[in-house]
Design an enzyme around this catalytic site. Structure first.
Site, mmCIF file in Angstrom:
data_model
loop_
_atom_site.group_PDB
_atom_site.id
_atom_site.type_symbol
_atom_site.label_atom_id
_atom_site.label_comp_id
_atom_site.label_asym_id
_atom_site.label_seq_id
_atom_site.Cartn_x
_atom_site.Cartn_y
_atom_site.Cartn_z
ATOM 1 N N GLU A 1 -5.344 -8.383 1.314
ATOM 2 C CA GLU A 1 -5.866 -8.550 1.679
ATOM 3 C C GLU A 1 -7.444 -7.994 1.924
ATOM 4 O O GLU A 1 -7.779 -6.841 1.019
ATOM 5 C CB GLU A 1 -5.753 -7.053 2.619
ATOM 6 C CG GLU A 1 -4.157 -7.444 2.802
ATOM 7 C CD GLU A 1 -3.899 -5.747 3.751
ATOM 8 O OE1 GLU A 1 -4.415 -5.013 4.314
ATOM 9 O OE2 GLU A 1 -2.685 -5.522 4.027
ATOM 10 N N GLU B 1 1.189 -1.894 -0.157
ATOM 11 C CA GLU B 1 -0.282 -0.085 -0.441
ATOM 12 C C GLU B 1 0.765 1.107 -0.058
ATOM 13 O O GLU B 1 0.822 1.969 0.684
ATOM 14 C CB GLU B 1 -1.061 -0.101 1.310
ATOM 15 C CG GLU B 1 -1.893 -1.443 1.281
ATOM 16 C CD GLU B 1 -2.670 -0.782 2.440
ATOM 17 O OE1 GLU B 1 -3.171 0.176 2.843
ATOM 18 O OE2 GLU B 1 -3.980 -1.955 2.620
HETATM 19 C C1 PNW Z 1 -4.629 -1.408 5.566
HETATM 20 N N1 PNW Z 1 -7.435 3.566 4.291
HETATM 21 O O1 PNW Z 1 -4.108 -0.076 5.763
HETATM 22 C C2 PNW Z 1 -2.633 -2.339 5.849
HETATM 23 O O2 PNW Z 1 -2.195 -2.701 5.029
HETATM 24 C C3 PNW Z 1 -3.022 -3.620 7.380
HETATM 25 O O3 PNW Z 1 -1.515 -3.025 8.127
HETATM 26 C C4 PNW Z 1 -4.229 -2.765 7.771
HETATM 27 O O4 PNW Z 1 -4.333 -3.092 9.351
HETATM 28 C C5 PNW Z 1 -5.100 -3.033 7.470
HETATM 29 O O5 PNW Z 1 -5.923 -2.201 5.904
HETATM 30 C C6 PNW Z 1 -6.947 -2.460 7.640
HETATM 31 O O6 PNW Z 1 -6.901 -1.060 8.565
HETATM 32 C C7 PNW Z 1 -5.261 0.756 5.371
HETATM 33 O O7 PNW Z 1 -7.493 4.832 5.031
HETATM 34 C C8 PNW Z 1 -5.107 1.722 6.539
HETATM 35 O O8 PNW Z 1 -8.210 3.837 3.164
HETATM 36 C C9 PNW Z 1 -6.065 2.725 5.877
HETATM 37 C C10 PNW Z 1 -6.209 2.934 4.569
HETATM 38 C C11 PNW Z 1 -6.781 1.754 3.439
HETATM 39 C C12 PNW Z 1 -6.155 0.784 4.017
#
Ligand code: PNW
Length: 455
Positions: free
Chosen positions: A362, A162
């Protein structure tokens, strides 16, 4: 009834180093930017951090067996850069040995290791972090060192998790480490992350042409609230920086023209050098797709205040419009159809023509879990979420998409970044004594993983 996945479709789950390992200063590990960020007052809910987390660093053998007991054939984890290389770039033997033992334990349990090189825990010692082009060079050295130690046993490699989060959320929105709020810096970070990815693909490919290589991107599809020009345009601009900013250079070798023009003056001059895009577009075997939700947007009216924390740097006028959909504990709408449409769009636009496979690296949800007297969580809402999204994946395959696997986020409850431990994504509960207790979702999903059948 129900649905059956093709023979060989991978089922597994995912975690990341900082979110589960703990042992933040053990065996020579140095600080990452997340260790530092967690010390900033107010940065993390309840002032929590990953110092202990799930103590996976000491319980990895139990966790490998847990994966096998649940029937998962693949486990995606990440390596912590400052655990395996010190600030002089020398290998930290004990840290590297931890991952070597983890990989051995997974293989002994018939679980295929899927290694992510970067899930946000950058060594704090690197000057300027991802704003500095030199960090991309250092990343290649790190990747090659990990490959030298683990490449004989790990066959599937993801460079970055990401990069949208590690650039725009980290350097513009300021909600992720290192917590900066400068849009131009976030663009520089994004470009340097992509460069690190491309150079690493080239280096790993050269050393081992048989390894499967890829990157994981998070996709939040942006759809307009109405057909008006203003709403369509705001959704286009959000989609540009959130999604196409990354897919276009990787698959077409160029940043999208509309994004370049939207960002205009914000784009640092001299950032992109000759040959950068050729490296960034080095062919990859797998595109990892992280999907949680889809967002609908409308354009703010001229005098309307919008959320200043929005990381959509090309769309400060974007206002999210909630639809009539269930919400997870993160406040994210449950929209499985969005995953089907996303996979179909990716296959048609980018990965199909490139001959690149898709894997959901994921997908999952935080819900307000309640344990019974035995510590068991009957998380029917999470089962429903997983079932609906697996259905959407199956529809994308039926529509011709080359989707090869699905990894649930997450194997276990863990440190959810700025939310601390308050948000639980695990299919396995981790209680106060750090015991692993499979939830109803783990038992249900394990059956799916063993049979390829979704009821
Ligand atoms: C992902 N957003 O994070 C990460 O890859 C993980 O480590 C995390 O635990 C999981 O998703 C759940 O949040 C994100 O704001 C964090 O769009 C924020 C966003 C997207 C993915």
């Amino acid at each position: 009834m129900g649905i059956d996945f093709p023979e060989g479709f991978l089922f597994g789950s995912a975690t990341s180093a900082y979110q589960i390992e703990g042992a933040a200063a053990e065996d020579g590990k140095e600080d990452s930017i997340w260790d530092v960020f967690c010390r900033v007052p107010g940065a993390i809910v309840n002032g929590e951090d990953g110092t202990l987390a799930c103590d996976h660093y000491h319980r990895y053998a139990e966790d490998a067996k847990l994966l096998a007991d649940l029937g998962m054939s693949t486990y995606r984890f990440s390596v912590s850069w400052p655990r395996v290389l010190d600030s002089d770039g020398a290998v930290i033997a004990k840290g590297m040995d931890f991952y070597s033992r983890l990989v051995d334990e997974l293989l002994a349990n018939d679980v295929a290791p899927w290694l992510t090189l970067y899930h946000w825990d950058l060594p704090a010692a690197l000057p300027g972090g991802w704003k500095n082009r030199d960090t991309a060079k250092r990343f290649v050295d790190y990747a090659v060192a990990v490959q030298e130690h683990l490449g004989d046993r790990v066959r599937t490699w993801t460079t970055l998790n990401e990069p949208w989060c590690s650039s725009f959320l980290s350097y513009a929105a300021g909600v992720h480490a290192p917590g900066e709020t400068d849009p131009a810096s976030s663009i520089a970070a994004a470009h340097h992350l992509l460069l690190a990815h491309g150079w690493t693909v080239q280096a790993l490919r050269q050393a081992d042409p048989t390894a499967s290589l890829g990157i994981t991107l998070n996709f939040t599809p942006a759809i307009p609230a109405t057909r008006s020009d203003a709403d369509s345009d705001v959704a286009r601009r959000v989609d540009g920086t959130a999604n196409r900013f990354f897919t276009d250079p990787i698959f077409t070798g160029a940043y999208p023209a509309d994004v370049l023009s939207d960002l205009g003056e914000l784009w640092p001059s001299g950032l992109v050098q000759d040959d950068d895009l050729a490296a960034i577009s080095a062919p990859i075997d797998v595109l990892g797709v992280n999907y949680y939700t889809t967002n609908m947007f409308r354009a703010a009216s001229p005098d309307e205040a919008t959320d200043c924390a929005t990381p959509h740097i090309a769309a400060p006028d974007a206002v999210q419009v909630l639809r009539d959909l269930p919400l997870t504990e993160m406040g994210w709408e449950v929209d499985p159809g969005g995953l089907r449409d996303l996979l179909t769009w990716l296959h048609t636009t980018y990965t199909g023509p490139a001959g690149t496979a898709l894997v959901i690296t994921e997908n999952g949800a935080a819900f307000d879990d309640h344990a019974d007297a035995d510590g068991f969580v009957s998380d029917v809402d999470r089962v429903d979420y997983l079932r609906a999204h697996l259905g959407a994946v199956h529809e994308a395959i039926d529509a011709g998409g080359d989707v090869r696997g699905y990894l649930a986020w997450s194997l276990m409850d863990n440190f959810e970044w700025s939310y601390g431990y308050s948000k639980r994504f695990g299919v396995v509960r981790v209680d106060e004594q750090l015991r692993r207790i499979p939830k109803a979702s783990a038992l249900w999903y394990g059956e799916v993983a063993r049979t390829g059948h979704v009821d």
